[in-house]
Design an enzyme around this catalytic site. Structure first.
Site, PDB file in Angstrom:
ATOM      1  N   CYS A  47       0.811  -1.227   0.000  1.00  0.00           N
ATOM      2  CA  CYS A  47       0.000   0.000   0.000  1.00  0.00           C
ATOM      3  C   CYS A  47       0.841   1.272   0.000  1.00  0.00           C
ATOM      4  O   CYS A  47       0.814   2.033  -0.959  1.00  0.00           O
ATOM      5  CB  CYS A  47      -0.912  -0.001   1.228  1.00  0.00           C
ATOM      6  SG  CYS A  47      -2.192  -1.242   1.140  1.00  0.00           S
TER       7      CYS A  47
HETATM    8  N1  NAD Z   1      -2.672  -5.708   2.150  1.00  0.00           N
HETATM    9  C1  NAD Z   1      -3.158  -4.685   2.830  1.00  0.00           C
HETATM   10  O1  NAD Z   1      -2.838  -4.500   3.994  1.00  0.00           O
HETATM   11  C2  NAD Z   1      -4.161  -3.718   2.210  1.00  0.00           C
HETATM   12  C3  NAD Z   1      -4.821  -2.830   3.033  1.00  0.00           C
HETATM   13  C4  NAD Z   1      -5.742  -1.973   2.490  1.00  0.00           C
HETATM   14  C5  NAD Z   1      -5.970  -1.973   1.113  1.00  0.00           C
HETATM   15  N2  NAD Z   1      -5.283  -2.817   0.306  1.00  0.00           N
HETATM   16  C6  NAD Z   1      -5.575  -2.795  -1.126  1.00  0.00           C
HETATM   17  O2  NAD Z   1      -6.447  -3.884  -1.396  1.00  0.00           O
HETATM   18  C7  NAD Z   1      -6.164  -4.449  -2.683  1.00  0.00           C
HETATM   19  C8  NAD Z   1      -5.806  -5.917  -2.545  1.00  0.00           C
HETATM   20  O3  NAD Z   1      -4.625  -6.023  -1.797  1.00  0.00           O
HETATM   21  P1  NAD Z   1      -4.123  -7.397  -1.205  1.00  0.00           P
HETATM   22  O4  NAD Z   1      -3.025  -7.068  -0.267  1.00  0.00           O
HETATM   23  O5  NAD Z   1      -5.265  -8.218  -0.706  1.00  0.00           O
HETATM   24  O6  NAD Z   1      -3.538  -8.080  -2.533  1.00  0.00           O
HETATM   25  P2  NAD Z   1      -3.075  -9.607  -2.681  1.00  0.00           P
HETATM   26  O7  NAD Z   1      -2.031  -9.603  -3.726  1.00  0.00           O
HETATM   27  O8  NAD Z   1      -2.786 -10.187  -1.341  1.00  0.00           O
HETATM   28  O9  NAD Z   1      -4.375 -10.332  -3.221  1.00  0.00           O
HETATM   29  C9  NAD Z   1      -4.927 -10.093  -4.472  1.00  0.00           C
HETATM   30  C10 NAD Z   1      -5.490 -11.407  -4.977  1.00  0.00           C
HETATM   31  O10 NAD Z   1      -6.188 -11.167  -6.182  1.00  0.00           O
HETATM   32  C11 NAD Z   1      -5.966 -12.258  -7.057  1.00  0.00           C
HETATM   33  N3  NAD Z   1      -6.291 -11.835  -8.414  1.00  0.00           N
HETATM   34  C12 NAD Z   1      -5.580 -11.039  -9.252  1.00  0.00           C
HETATM   35  N4  NAD Z   1      -6.253 -10.844 -10.405  1.00  0.00           N
HETATM   36  C13 NAD Z   1      -7.407 -11.536 -10.291  1.00  0.00           C
HETATM   37  C14 NAD Z   1      -8.525 -11.716 -11.136  1.00  0.00           C
HETATM   38  N5  NAD Z   1      -8.605 -11.146 -12.339  1.00  0.00           N
HETATM   39  N6  NAD Z   1      -9.530 -12.505 -10.714  1.00  0.00           N
HETATM   40  C15 NAD Z   1      -9.481 -13.094  -9.491  1.00  0.00           C
HETATM   41  N7  NAD Z   1      -8.452 -12.947  -8.646  1.00  0.00           N
HETATM   42  C16 NAD Z   1      -7.435 -12.172  -9.028  1.00  0.00           C
HETATM   43  C17 NAD Z   1      -4.522 -12.615  -6.831  1.00  0.00           C
HETATM   44  O11 NAD Z   1      -4.223 -13.914  -7.260  1.00  0.00           O
HETATM   45  C18 NAD Z   1      -4.417 -12.443  -5.313  1.00  0.00           C
HETATM   46  O12 NAD Z   1      -4.697 -13.640  -4.627  1.00  0.00           O
HETATM   47  C19 NAD Z   1      -5.042  -3.591  -3.270  1.00  0.00           C
HETATM   48  O13 NAD Z   1      -5.604  -2.571  -4.034  1.00  0.00           O
HETATM   49  C20 NAD Z   1      -4.388  -3.014  -2.037  1.00  0.00           C
HETATM   50  O14 NAD Z   1      -3.724  -1.797  -2.328  1.00  0.00           O
HETATM   51  C21 NAD Z   1      -4.397  -3.709   0.834  1.00  0.00           C
END
Ligand code: NAD
Length: 435
Positions: free
Chosen positions: A276
């Site tokens: 993030c």
């Molecule tokens: N990790 C954090 O602490 C956090 C906190 C707040 C917001 N966010 C935001 O939330 C969002 C997700 O972050 P995250 O950390 O969970 O990411 P992540 O990489 O852990 O998970 C994303 C998942 O989406 C899957 N994916 C990708 N393309 C896909 C598709 N077309 N169809 C289905 N699945 C698909 C991936 O395989 C992966 O498992 C991002 O925008 C991030 O900036 C993250």
């Protein structure tokens, strides 16, 4: 003909609506768990077969979801885990939770995953659905990218389908705030969209904060994370100034934090990590640039934070009194933040790469990271022992996980560079150099 949103409203409020989560990562998986345990029939969709395999076996790869919870969900008839986006056609509520990184070289948004998820969601969208984007993105993205796709399918947003953006604020490993007690900001494309999304979240979390549009909600998230990036950069800069002036930055921060208003302590370190803070401010700066507004402070903050690993390497060299070349350096904590098993964009690991690149002999201890790749080689976490500590020319404390025996580090190391002030905070100890 416009759909009856009152019926959807009743079902989301009564937790009877079926829920699909696209992207089962750090954000999507806890959300799936929250919806499923609240009683919603749920579909979890991911393109990563390894992740789906783990989840189906009841094994969680996210700290905040236990294997016991995952085992129960995997066995439930009300939970479907799939890689087939067709399943989205049957659900009432769809969340988009895929990653939104930046391109490494340009730092511009990499929308590849978001666009692919939106393609799938739009392809299988049907009248009567509520679609909520949770992935962090630039202000305007939900309307420009998702609504346009829905409209291409002949679906009128606000009448046939309902669209909102709700930033995910989950803080992995936070023991006091989780999904249910962290207020949820919600902005819909139309008033009906906002009302429906608020009704849905209102049944899942304690506090819902409606805002006037999807762009506002998108901007809220970028403000929150840019605020962190800028303040961390500021304190990283202050740390360097304090060092040059022979002032203890930690004492300065502690004393400043006694001011009962107008100051919020932030702490220096090797930089910022996770997916993030290193990325989100670039979404803001990119969008602003396109409108001819420079985001100088934001971009400079990102640069200062990116420079911190190099500063830490320099401080190690200064502490050793020679170049790091050939020195044995034991890193303590390499995850991107305390108490997580996540290495994404870890500034601590960036320090490891730089030390290794300068031919230091690098080893590490991290109870959350059993092994990690370093410039092509695989390193395993070393068990902390008095002998291991004594053998290192320098012990470098980077990510201050709980449960590490810092007394042992202080007692048995010949030289410690402590970037997080975890060794006997406040005091000056022989052989310990603080950032
Ligand atoms: N990790 C954090 O602490 C956090 C906190 C707040 C917001 N966010 C935001 O939330 C969002 C997700 O972050 P995250 O950390 O969970 O990411 P992540 O990489 O852990 O998970 C994303 C998942 O989406 C899957 N994916 C990708 N393309 C896909 C598709 N077309 N169809 C289905 N699945 C698909 C991936 O395989 C992966 O498992 C991002 O925008 C991030 O900036 C993250």
């Amino acid at each position: 003909m416009a759909v009856d949103s009152a019926d959807l409203s009743r079902r989301v409020t009564g937790r009877q609506a079926s829920v699909g989560v696209v992207g089962l990562g750090y954000v999507g998986l806890p959300l799936l768990v929250r919806a499923a345990t609240a009683g919603h029939p749920t579909v979890g969709l991911d393109v990563d077969r390894w992740k789906l395999g783990q989840l189906r076996r009841g094994l969680s790869y996210v700290e905040d979801v236990s294997d016991a919870v995952m085992t129960a969900l995997a066995a439930s008839d009300d939970v479907t885990l799939t890689e087939d986006a067709v399943a989205l056609a049957d659900v009432d509520v769809v969340h988009i939770c895929v990653q939104t990184p930046v391109h490494k070289a340009t730092k511009e948004p990499n929308l590849e995953f978001l666009l692919s998820a939106m393609d799938d969601v739009a392809l299988h969208a049907r009248a009567g659905q509520l679609i909520i984007v949770e992935s962090t993105t630039y202000p305007g993205a939900t309307e420009e990218l998702l609504c346009a796709r829905l409209s291409d399918r002949g679906l009128v947003v606000g009448e046939d389908v309902f669209v909102a953006f709700s930033p995910e604020r989950v803080d992995p490993a936070n023991k006091t705030h989780d999904l249910s007690n962290t207020p949820k900001v919600v902005g819909g494309v139309t008033e009906r969209c906002t009302d429906l999304a608020c009704a849905y979240y209102g049944a899942l979390v304690e506090t819902v904060v409606p805002v006037s549009s999807t762009s506002t909600a998108e901007m809220v998230k970028l403000l929150e994370n840019t605020f962190r990036a800028v303040n961390i950069a500021l304190v990283n800069e202050i740390a360097q100034v304090c060092h040059a002036l022979d002032i203890d930055v930690w004492e300065v921060i502690d004393a400043a934090a006694t001011k009962p208003f107008g100051f919020m302590p932030h702490f220096p370190g090797a930089g910022v990590g996770g997916d993030c803070i290193p990325a989100d401010p670039h979404y803001l700066a990119w969008k602003a640039r396109m409108r001819g507004v420079p985001c100088r402070l934001t971009e400079l903050a990102q640069q200062i934070n990116r420079d911190m690993p190099e500063y830490v390497v320099q401080r190690v060299s200064d502490a050793l009194g020679r170049p790091v070349d050939g020195a044995s350096i034991l890193l303590v904590g390499v995850a991107y933040k305390p108490d997580v098993q996540d290495m994404r964009e870890s500034p601590s690991w960036e320090v490891a790469k730089r030390l290794h690149g300068r031919r230091a002999r690098v080893a590490y201890h991290d109870p959350h990271i059993p092994e990690a790749r370093l410039n092509g080689a695989v390193l395993k976490s070393e068990a902390l022992s008095p002998g291991l500590l004594r053998d290192a020319d320098c012990v470098l404390v980077l990510t201050p996980h709980g449960g590490i025996d810092y007394d042992m580090i202080q007692t048995h190391s010949r030289l410690v560079v402590d970037t997080k002030n975890v060794l006997a905070p406040g005091g000056v100890t022989e052989g310990v150099v603080r950032l």
